[in-house]
Scaffold this active site. Structure first.
Site, PDB file in Angstrom:
ATOM      1  CD  GLU A   1      -2.921  -0.951   0.228  1.00 47.08           C
ATOM      2  OE1 GLU A   1      -3.178  -0.422  -0.899  1.00 47.08           O
ATOM      3  OE2 GLU A   1      -3.563  -2.347  -0.079  1.00 47.08           O
TER       4      GLU A   1
ATOM      5  CB  CYS B   1      -2.249   6.152   1.406  1.00 44.59           C
ATOM      6  SG  CYS B   1      -2.925   5.765   2.175  1.00 44.59           S
TER       7      CYS B   1
HETATM    8  C1  UN1 Z   1      -3.906   5.319   4.598  1.00 49.22           C
HETATM    9  O1  UN1 Z   1      -3.615   6.753   5.029  1.00 49.22           O
HETATM   10  O2  UN1 Z   1      -2.302   4.473   4.852  1.00 49.22           O
HETATM   11  O3  UN1 Z   1      -9.354   5.772   3.514  1.00 49.22           O
HETATM   12  C2  UN1 Z   1      -4.489   5.062   5.081  1.00 49.22           C
HETATM   13  C3  UN1 Z   1      -8.959   6.219   4.030  1.00 49.22           C
HETATM   14  C4  UN1 Z   1      -7.941   6.214   5.883  1.00 49.22           C
HETATM   15  C5  UN1 Z   1      -6.916   5.015   5.581  1.00 49.22           C
HETATM   16  C6  UN1 Z   1      -5.924   5.826   4.939  1.00 49.22           C
HETATM   17  N1  UN1 Z   1      -9.671   4.424   5.792  1.00 49.22           N
HETATM   18  O4  UN1 Z   1      -8.277   7.734   4.619  1.00 49.22           O
END
Ligand code: UN1
Length: 504
Positions: free
Chosen positions: A258, A292
């Site tokens: 990820e 992310c």
């Molecule tokens: C991340 O930024 O690594 O969808 C994950 C979202 C969160 C997860 C983010 N549930 O913003």
């Protein structure tokens, strides 16, 4: 109480021994004030190797515990997390700088995935398959993999572990976790919480089923290269993924990567602009742009540009930036100076390409070692320069579009597309965005922002690493291996069709 003593008090309440976060070489600072909040002792690569051996032993016992019973351990973990939610959420705010609702929200995601995994522990289904041979039965059985390595990033310091661990445990695996060097304290807290759940579960939970490795990159590399770790789930930068992916491939281990997210939203002529405004503001400024799933690019149809963008700019100018511990600010600090410098560099480059920058300047909160910024909105003449890259900071590049086909192409023109949104009331636009010729991201949304994904769906999957594979849906399969079993209950031995093999 200052941040350092509050951290110590929280850790003590959460069950972490003082010796585990003091007197060591790995210095941890709170981005809220820049103060030191911990000094942990790093382990050596050799010690990491031993931890993996111990985990492998734990796996060999755990795999024989029936899956629904394994689910009971995860149910207890969920209970312990509920009891610790306030303290752990606060610790997340201290260690990462998230505002309170986001710190608590992260712990809630942990609780949610535990609930999900408990149900899953009774649903690790395989298929039965029609066989071409008479008197036979063919079926699938799913078995655990072994030791699952988890490498997590600073920005979701606890949730990412739980998305992986809750599934890995019910599937029958052991877990070895290398948290970010920036956030080892929340990892120690999770370890203490897990141990409480395991103690309540009793002797069927083997020692070392879950371990945390405190250390630097070299420790993470042991996890990546060790032959007894068949799966590594790594969250972090695209650069990190480009290193980890080939190393795992070299030894035929599985990877769940990820990585980055240069995510975009499209605002169409029929969009509900009030709704879009709120979704964009949260998606782009929430968690100070350090998700992310943060919205980093915005394409606005020229017929609504002047109705939306000035309002958005106003929201950027008026958003409150400050300490998540002492104020009700909506935007907390960046994680460190490097993040601030990276943001300034990107803004400068954007300006060089003709971008008009609103915000982006440092906000003084009285601590030299803490980096607060006004989120930046940059009106760009086109998708050039830093717009094509992910900068892990609150920068939203805004561009005009007029043609729907062209905007779909522009939307998909970056490498790290992870999450995406369209704001429209036009059914054809919405459906085309979700169709095969629409968004190429692992997450594609209509009339909600890019961030805030629920655990029920498979998370992530920027297009370069190939689709969502963490948390919900059938992501569990990645933590197991499939065996196809054929049983002959006839009195003959029919071979495959058309094959004969006569022996005396
Ligand atoms: C991340 O930024 O690594 O969808 C994950 C979202 C969160 C997860 C983010 N549930 O913003």
């Amino acid at each position: 109480m200052n941040v350092t003593s509050e951290t110590a008090a929280l850790l003590e309440r959460l069950g972490v021994a003082k010796a585990d976060f003091s007197g060591g070489d790995l210095i941890v600072r709170s981005p809220v004030t820049g103060e030191q909040i911990g000094a942990l002792t790093s382990i050596s690569p050799a010690e990491a190797g031993k931890a993996i051996e111990r985990a492998d032993k734990a796996f060999k016992a755990w795999r024989n515990v029936p899956a629904p019973k394994r689910g009971e351990l995860v149910r207890l973990l969920g209970e312990e997390l509920r009891a610790a939610k306030t303290d752990l959420g606060r610790l997340v705010s201290i260690e990462v700088g998230k505002i309170p609702s986001e710190g608590l929200g992260e712990v809630q995601e942990m609780i949610d995935i535990c609930d999900f995994a408990v149900g899953l522990s009774r649903q690790l289904y395989g298929l039965t398959i029609a066989t071409e041979r008479p008197g036979h039965r063919m079926m699938e059985t799913w078995h655990p993999l072994g030791v699952v390595g988890v490498i997590s990033a600073f920005n979701f310091p606890v949730a990412v572990w739980s998305w992986n661990a809750a599934l890995a445990f019910v599937c029958g695996n052991a877990v070895v976790w290398k948290p970010s060097e920036k956030t080892p304290l929340t990892a120690l807290a999770c370890d203490a919480i897990f141990k409480r759940a395991a103690a309540r579960f009793g002797a069927d939970a083997p020692e070392n089923l879950s371990q945390v490795l405190i250390g630097d990159r070299a420790v993470g590399e042991v996890l990546v290269d060790h032959p007894k770790v068949p799966l590594v789930s790594a969250t972090g930068s695209t650069r990190m993924g480009r290193d980890v992916g080939p190393r795992l491939a070299k030894r035929f281990a599985r990877a769940i990567l990820e990585l980055g997210g240069n995510n975009a939203g499209i605002v169409c002529p029929t969009a509900n602009l009030d709704m879009a405004l709120r979704a964009i503001a949260f998606g782009a400024m929430g968690t100070a742009g350090q998700r992310c799933t943060t919205m980093r690019r915005l394409f606005v149809h020229d017929s609504v540009y002047d109705a939306l963008v000035p309002r958005l700019k106003k929201a950027y100018e008026s958003v409150s930036v400050g300490s998540p511990l002492e104020t009700s600010a909506l935007v907390g600090p960046l994680i460190d100076k490097a993040a601030f410098d990276g943001m300034q560099k990107a803004l400068k480059e954007a300006a060089g390409h003709g971008g008009k920058v609103t915000g982006g300047t440092r906000v003084d909160n009285g601590h030299d070692g803490a980096f607060y910024v006004k989120p930046a909105l940059v009106e760009m003449p086109g998708q050039v320069g830093p717009v094509l890259e992910e900068t892990f900071a609150p920068i939203l590049y805004v561009m005009k579009y007029s043609d729907f086909d062209a905007v779909l192409d522009a939307h998909n023109a970056v490498g790290a597309g992870l999450s995406s949104s369209i704001f429209t009331l036009d059914l054809q636009e919405a459906e085309r965005f979700l169709s095969v010729e629409g968004s190429d991201c692992g997450i594609a949304n209509v009339n909600i922002g890019t961030s805030g994904a629920e655990i029920g769906g498979a998370f992530g999957g920027e297009k370069e690493t190939g689709g969502g594979r963490e948390s919900g849906s059938d992501a569990w399969r990645a933590y197991m291996r499939r065996a196809t079993n054929t049983v002959n209950y006839s009195k003959a031995l029919p071979l495959a069709q058309g094959v004969s093999f006569d022996i005396e």
